[in-house]
Design a protein around this motif. Structure first.
Motif, mmCIF file in Angstrom:
data_model
loop_
_atom_site.group_PDB
_atom_site.id
_atom_site.type_symbol
_atom_site.label_atom_id
_atom_site.label_comp_id
_atom_site.label_asym_id
_atom_site.label_seq_id
_atom_site.Cartn_x
_atom_site.Cartn_y
_atom_site.Cartn_z
ATOM 1 N N VAL A 78 4.974 -0.260 8.165
ATOM 2 C CA VAL A 78 6.021 -0.877 7.874
ATOM 3 C C VAL A 78 7.258 -0.936 8.778
ATOM 4 O O VAL A 78 7.920 -2.070 8.692
ATOM 5 N N LEU A 101 1.373 -1.417 7.085
ATOM 6 C CA LEU A 101 1.923 -2.640 6.277
ATOM 7 C C LEU A 101 0.605 -3.348 5.740
ATOM 8 O O LEU A 101 1.162 -3.765 4.302
ATOM 9 N N LEU A 127 8.506 -9.706 3.789
ATOM 10 C CA LEU A 127 6.942 -9.771 3.281
ATOM 11 C C LEU A 127 6.408 -11.172 3.132
ATOM 12 O O LEU A 127 5.259 -11.690 3.408
ATOM 13 N N VAL A 165 -0.483 -10.160 6.378
ATOM 14 C CA VAL A 165 -1.028 -9.481 5.335
ATOM 15 C C VAL A 165 -1.740 -10.442 4.406
ATOM 16 O O VAL A 165 -1.342 -11.690 4.573
ATOM 17 N N ASN A 217 1.917 -11.204 -0.893
ATOM 18 C CA ASN A 217 3.279 -10.609 -0.740
ATOM 19 C C ASN A 217 3.128 -9.504 -1.868
ATOM 20 O O ASN A 217 3.660 -9.964 -3.304
#
Length: 424
Positions: free
Chosen positions: A36, A78, A183, A192, A195
């Motif tokens: 992160v 993350l 995000l 990713v 979210n």
């Protein structure tokens, strides 16, 4: 790309098909070990540098991420970040997220006691600062202003190293807003699969609403101005109180924006602080510059101020930096907004010290435009006019902020209409 760990060939085949479909539709997320912290600091914040964001907004984001996010969830990968991780972060910030005071930045009680003693011996603030610098190795940067501030604040309070306090729901919700935006970009960039901030539970919007603004009465405002008659900042404080302008807007006013004959001023720029540096910029795009009408007393005050500035300019000569600011320091430079606010609070404290039986309610500098709006609404000025002068985007915002004023007005309207119906 490869991936193992499946129990059966069927599981592996299903995973391969899902990965191929995701790749074909542009939703494939490559497995990565980016944390992160690495994503926020190395990728996201650089992508939001001005002009993507206002400089002040970017520095606010950077500060919140550095102080409130990275120390607690920065080490989580993350792609493994979950809504539960964010909920734990928000709970921690609410319970104990406020930074403790740094003992190294606080002056010791011995310095305070010595400063009081030197002043009692008749030394000036400058002489007191000089003596303290000579006596205490840690106070090499002490000056007369910091000595005056030290004595005014009183004996330094003892800090309990084990004490903790939390951040406000408003601040924690702001942290959530930043993370959600970051995000969202991570999702767009295929870093990713979703979210997770959308599934987290930050403090509610209701709990994060601003508290009702504190204001003074007209009599209290006049009493304060009379007491601060010798302050260089008085004219700027009067302008904020009579125009409804915010601090930065008032400090950004230039003489080219003012028409004293017509009694008008155009609010089109503001003075703010970004990373401890004074910045002059246009008002935000969401709040375009607007024209306000000035009362006769304020116009007369501005005429006197312009004459005084002309004399200062002559006395200082080439040393005067004429950038046209209406409210400025002796050399023509704009006031530092934070120091401007501190001077207001200091003068309010001086007033209370001299009027112990009739002290003023504690308000911040932002309370001056709030006072103007409250007095205007109480006097029966139409809320649309008040909203336009405050440059609110709609009267709904004005009503939400000043709900403590509108109910009595509605009650008065009810009585007046009822008297017509009943013939009273």
């Amino acid at each position: 790309h490869s991936k193992g760990g499946f129990h059966t060939q069927r599981e592996a085949e299903d995973a391969r098909i899902a990965a191929m479909n995701a790749k074909a539709t542009g939703t494939y997320v490559k497995a990565e070990r980016v944390s992160v912290r690495e994503f926020l600091v190395d990728e996201w914040l650089p992508s939001r540098l001005p002009p993507a964001l206002e400089a002040s907004t970017w520095h606010s984001y950077e500060q919140k991420i550095r102080l409130q996010v990275i120390p607690f969830i920065g080490g989580i990968p993350l792609q493994q970040l979950s809504p539960v991780d964010l909920n734990k972060l928000y709970r921690h910030l609410l319970d104990s997220g406020r930074r403790r005071a740094d003992p190294k930045r606080r002056r010791s009680p011995k310095v305070y006691e010595r400063a009081v003693a030197l002043r009692a011996d008749g030394l000036t603030y400058e002489q007191t600062a000089e003596s303290l610098r000579a006596e205490f190795d840690s106070e090499s940067k002490l000056n007369k202003h910091s000595v005056a501030s030290l004595i005014r604040r009183g004996p330094p309070a003892t800090i309990d190293p084990d004490s903790v306090s939390g951040l406000s729901p408003r601040t924690v919700r702001y942290v959530h807003t930043i993370l959600r935006a970051a995000l969202k970009d991570a999702l767009r960039w295929n870093r990713v699969a979703r979210n997770v901030a959308d599934a987290a539970t930050p403090p509610s919007a209701a709990s994060a609403k601003s508290t009702r603004p504190k204001v003074w009465t007209a009599d209290q405002l006049r009493a304060f101005f009379d007491h601060a008659a010798d302050s260089r900042y008085l004219s700027a404080w009067i302008f904020l109180a009579t125009s409804g302008c915010r601090r930065g807007e008032g400090l950004g006013l230039k003489w080219t924006d003012v028409d004293l004959d017509a009694g008008t001023a155009v609010i089109s720029r503001q003075v703010t602080v970004v990373d401890h540096e004074v910045i002059v910029k246009d008002v935000p795009k969401t709040k375009l510059g607007h024209l306000i009408r000035l009362d006769g007393g304020t116009v007369a005050m501005l005429r006197r101020l312009r004459s005084e500035q002309a004399e200062e300019k002559l006395r200082l000569g080439p040393g005067y930096i004429d950038e046209g600011f209406v409210f400025c320091k002796w050399d023509g430079q704009p006031y530092h907004p934070e120091r401007f606010s501190r001077e207001f609070e200091r003068n309010r404290e001086y007033f209370d010290r001299d009027h112990r039986d009739d002290q003023l309610p504690p308000i911040t500098l932002h309370g001056l435009p709030h006072t103007w709006a409250t007095l205007a609404l109480t006097a029966g000025i139409d809320i649309k006019i008040v909203s336009e002068r405050l440059n609110h985007s709609s009267t709904t915002i004005t009503r939400e902020i000043y709900t403590h004023v509108t109910p009595p007005m509605q009650s008065d309207a009810a009585e007046r209409v009822a008297s017509l119906i009943h013939g009273g």
